[in-house]
Design a protein around this motif. Structure first.
Motif, PDB file in Angstrom:
ATOM      1  N   SER A 449       0.754  -1.106   0.034  1.00 47.51           N
ATOM      2  CA  SER A 449       0.116  -0.031   0.207  1.00 47.51           C
ATOM      3  C   SER A 449       0.808   1.322  -0.117  1.00 47.51           C
ATOM      4  O   SER A 449       0.481   2.350  -0.791  1.00 47.51           O
ATOM      5  N   ILE A 450       2.044   1.267   0.425  1.00 44.00           N
ATOM      6  CA  ILE A 450       2.936   2.459   0.772  1.00 44.00           C
ATOM      7  C   ILE A 450       3.346   2.846  -0.703  1.00 44.00           C
ATOM      8  O   ILE A 450       3.629   3.813  -1.057  1.00 44.00           O
ATOM      9  N   LEU A 451       3.683   1.690  -1.396  1.00 44.93           N
ATOM     10  CA  LEU A 451       3.902   1.890  -3.037  1.00 44.93           C
ATOM     11  C   LEU A 451       2.721   2.491  -3.939  1.00 44.93           C
ATOM     12  O   LEU A 451       3.107   3.174  -4.688  1.00 44.93           O
ATOM     13  N   GLY A 452       1.712   2.255  -3.589  1.00 49.41           N
ATOM     14  CA  GLY A 452       0.619   2.606  -4.080  1.00 49.41           C
ATOM     15  C   GLY A 452       0.171   4.078  -3.767  1.00 49.41           C
ATOM     16  O   GLY A 452       0.006   4.881  -4.506  1.00 49.41           O
ATOM     17  N   LEU A 453       0.534   4.675  -2.396  1.00 44.04           N
ATOM     18  CA  LEU A 453       0.507   5.813  -2.020  1.00 44.04           C
ATOM     19  C   LEU A 453       1.711   6.683  -2.606  1.00 44.04           C
ATOM     20  O   LEU A 453       1.563   7.869  -2.742  1.00 44.04           O
ATOM     21  N   THR A 454       2.685   6.067  -2.869  1.00 46.70           N
ATOM     22  CA  THR A 454       3.962   6.727  -3.467  1.00 46.70           C
ATOM     23  C   THR A 454       4.155   6.733  -4.887  1.00 46.70           C
ATOM     24  O   THR A 454       3.770   7.578  -5.674  1.00 46.70           O
ATOM     25  N   VAL A 455       4.849   5.630  -5.176  1.00 53.09           N
ATOM     26  CA  VAL A 455       5.301   5.360  -6.632  1.00 53.09           C
ATOM     27  C   VAL A 455       4.137   5.324  -7.840  1.00 53.09           C
ATOM     28  O   VAL A 455       4.330   6.001  -8.643  1.00 53.09           O
ATOM     29  N   LEU A 456       3.045   4.566  -7.260  1.00 58.32           N
ATOM     30  CA  LEU A 456       2.010   4.524  -8.349  1.00 58.32           C
ATOM     31  C   LEU A 456       1.374   5.943  -8.396  1.00 58.32           C
ATOM     32  O   LEU A 456       0.818   6.165  -9.669  1.00 58.32           O
ATOM     33  N   ALA A 457       0.889   6.402  -7.335  1.00 52.14           N
ATOM     34  CA  ALA A 457       0.312   7.761  -7.349  1.00 52.14           C
ATOM     35  C   ALA A 457       1.212   8.778  -8.212  1.00 52.14           C
ATOM     36  O   ALA A 457       0.674   9.579  -8.895  1.00 52.14           O
ATOM     37  N   TRP A 458       2.598   8.961  -7.889  1.00 49.36           N
ATOM     38  CA  TRP A 458       3.243   9.821  -8.378  1.00 49.36           C
ATOM     39  C   TRP A 458       3.501   9.513  -9.994  1.00 49.36           C
ATOM     40  O   TRP A 458       3.498  10.368 -10.837  1.00 49.36           O
ATOM     41  N   GLY A 459       3.661   8.329 -10.283  1.00 50.51           N
ATOM     42  CA  GLY A 459       3.762   8.033 -11.740  1.00 50.51           C
ATOM     43  C   GLY A 459       2.439   8.485 -12.603  1.00 50.51           C
ATOM     44  O   GLY A 459       2.561   8.874 -13.643  1.00 50.51           O
ATOM     45  N   ASN A 460       1.149   8.048 -11.989  1.00 55.74           N
ATOM     46  CA  ASN A 460       0.135   8.429 -12.628  1.00 55.74           C
ATOM     47  C   ASN A 460      -0.249  10.043 -12.654  1.00 55.74           C
ATOM     48  O   ASN A 460      -1.141  10.391 -13.273  1.00 55.74           O
ATOM     49  N   SER A 461       0.233  10.480 -11.529  1.00 57.73           N
ATOM     50  CA  SER A 461      -0.035  11.953 -11.548  1.00 57.73           C
ATOM     51  C   SER A 461       1.187  12.987 -11.928  1.00 57.73           C
ATOM     52  O   SER A 461       0.828  14.247 -12.064  1.00 57.73           O
ATOM     53  N   LEU A 462       2.222  12.453 -12.485  1.00 58.69           N
ATOM     54  CA  LEU A 462       3.210  13.284 -13.169  1.00 58.69           C
ATOM     55  C   LEU A 462       2.574  14.186 -14.216  1.00 58.69           C
ATOM     56  O   LEU A 462       3.021  15.174 -14.390  1.00 58.69           O
ATOM     57  N   GLY A 463       1.904  13.411 -15.059  1.00 56.12           N
ATOM     58  CA  GLY A 463       1.200  14.309 -16.371  1.00 56.12           C
ATOM     59  C   GLY A 463       0.422  15.422 -15.919  1.00 56.12           C
ATOM     60  O   GLY A 463       0.543  16.532 -16.484  1.00 56.12           O
ATOM     61  N   ASP A 464      -0.403  15.227 -14.768  1.00 58.73           N
ATOM     62  CA  ASP A 464      -0.897  16.355 -14.344  1.00 58.73           C
ATOM     63  C   ASP A 464      -0.007  17.734 -13.752  1.00 58.73           C
ATOM     64  O   ASP A 464      -0.420  18.829 -14.156  1.00 58.73           O
ATOM     65  N   LEU A 465       1.049  17.243 -13.169  1.00 58.60           N
ATOM     66  CA  LEU A 465       1.984  18.202 -13.212  1.00 58.60           C
ATOM     67  C   LEU A 465       2.648  19.060 -14.053  1.00 58.60           C
ATOM     68  O   LEU A 465       2.626  20.342 -14.114  1.00 58.60           O
ATOM     69  N   VAL A 466       3.007  18.388 -15.102  1.00 56.51           N
ATOM     70  CA  VAL A 466       3.680  18.831 -16.074  1.00 56.51           C
ATOM     71  C   VAL A 466       2.633  19.798 -17.197  1.00 56.51           C
ATOM     72  O   VAL A 466       2.704  20.940 -17.614  1.00 56.51           O
ATOM     73  N   THR A 467       1.469  19.198 -17.467  1.00 52.30           N
ATOM     74  CA  THR A 467       0.296  19.962 -18.120  1.00 52.30           C
ATOM     75  C   THR A 467      -0.229  20.972 -17.477  1.00 52.30           C
ATOM     76  O   THR A 467      -0.206  22.121 -18.166  1.00 52.30           O
ATOM     77  N   ASN A 468      -0.547  20.845 -16.105  1.00 50.78           N
ATOM     78  CA  ASN A 468      -1.110  21.897 -15.521  1.00 50.78           C
ATOM     79  C   ASN A 468       0.086  23.180 -15.087  1.00 50.78           C
ATOM     80  O   ASN A 468      -0.397  24.418 -15.319  1.00 50.78           O
TER      81      ASN A 468
END
Length: 582
Positions: A449-468
């Motif tokens: 669950s800690i990898l879901g909270l960090t690695v998976l969440a970061w990987g899926n949200s990186l696009g939001d950071l760049v585009t926004n």
């Protein structure tokens, strides 16, 4: 100029991932025929070693931590069913039975494969899934508001939605799905909003007050409902449907407020067009739809800013170099291009179109047959049906399409096929991604669950950071408003639709029995810090006249840093306790 440099670097990154994919495939093929033969003293028998080596239902893969030798761990895995149900590759078996002598090489290759999966998932959502949804919304003539909070939001949040679905439908990984969705919501609402606020602090950007209060209060309501669900020990299908129905209420609220805002603007302007007045619309793509920009061609730089995952096919290098680079991009591009129908003007190719409708039924039949455990006759029938449909669709598409332009008839069928195949690919990739993360958790001895909270969440949200961030910096005050609003509307959609749909599917699979709700203390901690970030926005922004300033952004980054640090420390402490127990 900055966008061109960014796209050039992105292209190099894509080529690197394609080369990495080829290297990984070569390594897996070479190692496929190499196996580890366990020594005789590790074979299970009725001595004292049986309690350690023989897996039990309670231990599962946790029993791996009790074994210090990789050969023993390999035997442990061989004597048990796969510990991780998601995906088509048994990563634990590969690591311990194929890379056992070279653990560093195994770690490196698995982490490299993780990067490849993140890229392919995001690229599939951006290039195929979003394109299908945008075309469907225009075909159905949906209003910008309804399209924005339904189809287009689904496109923006596709990685989180599919990762959550896979986590819940797989055995014992529902905590990964919950942590992924909440981790992504925290990252976007804290890190992305914080970085945007710091980046535009000198531009005196003011955000819409009514839109902020609407989204934040609705966000807090969603978190409260989620707390109520987590406090229960069980959840039935009706409770899951009730949580999912909140999303419908959100769509209605957004639409009604948008209509009222437009009517008020029309009255104030005396009937003059007032489609946008720095409004509180929540979805970035809405503004482009209202202005008709989705129906007009966009240049290369604008496309690079709008979709950070897209490939720049125009190269300024020599023709031979451009052809070489195009070949390097094929390994990750070609399998999806040959199985996902695409009928857009800029990407139309009759050869690819005919190939995609021919091969997509074969891909579906292959996936279907892989789920059939017994019955070779049934598998042959499934493959036969796939071949018949594939050949039929291929012949029909070849006879009814032109080489120069996409089809003008039966567009709904083409778009539906593209949508379904992009969903299929996204789900396949999400399965592998979640399965790999859970396997890495077992390898490194941490809670998945800690990898879901960090690695998976970061990987899926990186696009939001760049585009926004790109939109806020280059779009002026209006672009900053759109990016800011999307940082709250996107997580609301992911929680209500992505997590809600996952809960409905999970409960429906066990109907009429209720399903257990994971009691992960870190979930309450994450929601607590997320609520603190939302309250911070309500307290600071009105006092600063709704201006995005550095203090607001730094506060959000501090809240997120404390939240993640606390979760990681707790997870590492819990993992150490588990190791001591074994």
């Amino acid at each position: 100029m900055g966008t061109s440099i960014f796209m050039s670097k992105l292209k190099n990154y894509v080529i690197f991932l394609n080369i990495s994919f080829l290297i990984l495939c070569s390594a897996f093929v070479l190692l496929y025929f190499h196996s580890i033969s366990p020594p005789s003293h590790l074979i299970l028998n009725k001595n004292s070693n049986e309690q350690i080596l023989k897996p039990t239902a309670d231990q599962g893969c946790e029993g791996l931590h009790a074994l210090s030798d990789y050969k023993a761990k390999c035997l442990y895995l061989k004597s048990n069913n796969p510990c991780v149900e998601q995906g088509y590759i048994d990563y634990l078996y590969l690591f311990y039975c194929k890379f056992g002598n070279f653990p560093f090489l195994g770690d490196s290759l698995l982490l490299l494969w993780l990067l490849v999966l993140f890229y392919v998932l995001g690229n599939t959502a951006s290039e195929y899934f979003c394109s299908s949804l945008e075309s469907l919304s225009k075909l159905f003539k949906l209003s910008p508001t309804i399209a924005g909070v339904t189809l287009l939001s689904l496109g923006n949040g596709a990685p989180d939605v599919f990762s959550s679905l896979v986590s819940f439908m797989g055995g014992g990984t529902s905590e990964v799905g919950l942590n992924t969705v909440l981790g992504g919501a925290s990252f976007v609402s804290c890190v992305v909003v914080g970085v945007i606020s710091i980046a535009v602090r000198s531009k005196c950007v003011r955000v819409n007050k009514h839109g902020l209060f609407r989204d934040v209060f609705f966000f807090l309501l969603v978190l409260l409902c989620l707390v109520v669900i987590l406090l229960q020990k069980e959840l039935d299908v009706w409770g899951a449907l009730s949580f999912f129905s909140i999303y419908i209420a959100y769509v209605v609220v957004v639409y009604v407020l948008h209509i009222r805002s437009n009517n008020k603007d029309s009255e104030l302007s005396g009937g003059v067009d007032a489609t946008h007045n720095g409004s509180d619309l929540a979805i970035p793509i809405l503004q482009n739809m209202e202005k008709g920009e989705l129906n007009t061609p966009i240049d290369e730089e604008e496309e690079g800013e709008r979709r950070w995952f897209c490939l720049d096919s125009n190269s300024e290098s020599t023709p031979s170099c451009g052809a070489f680079l195009s070949i390097l991009e094929l390994p990750l591009y070609l399998p999806r291009r040959l199985t996902i129908p695409v009928i857009s003007e800029e990407n139309w190719s009759k050869g690819y179109a005919v190939g995609s409708v021919t091969l997509s039924p074969l891909l579906l039949s292959t996936l279907w047959s892989s789920q059939i455990e017994d019955g070779k006759t049934l598998k042959v029938v499934v493959y036969g049906v796939g071949v018949v449909f594939g050949v039929t669709f291929g012949i029909v598409s070849y006879l009814t399409t032109d080489k120069s332009s996409p089809p003008r008839r039966c567009i709904l069928i083409w778009l539906t096929a593209g949508f379904l195949m992009s969903v299929t690919w996204s789900y396949i990739i999400a399965q592998e991604l979640v399965g790999l993360l859970v396997s890495l958790a077992y390898i490194f001895g941490v809670n998945p669950s800690i990898l879901g909270l960090t690695v998976l969440a970061w990987g899926n949200s990186l696009g939001d950071l760049v585009t926004n961030l790109t939109m806020a910096l280059n779009g002026g005050a209006e672009g900053a408003q759109i990016a800011f609003s999307g940082c709250y509307a996107g997580p609301i959609f992911n929680i209500l639709f992505g997590l809600g749909l996952s809960l409905v599917g999970y409960c429906w699979s066990k109907y009429p029995s209720p399903v257990p709700i994971p009691r992960d203390p870190s979930l309450f901690q994450t929601m607590g810090f997320l609520a603190a970030a939302l309250i911070w926005a309500l307290l600071i922004l009105p006092r600063k006249d709704m201006r995005l300033e550095g203090l607001f952004g730094i506060g959000l980054l501090v809240i997120y840093s404390v939240s993640i640090s606390w979760s990681v420390i707790q997870a590492l402490g819990a993992s150490q306790v588990d190791h001591n127990v074994f």
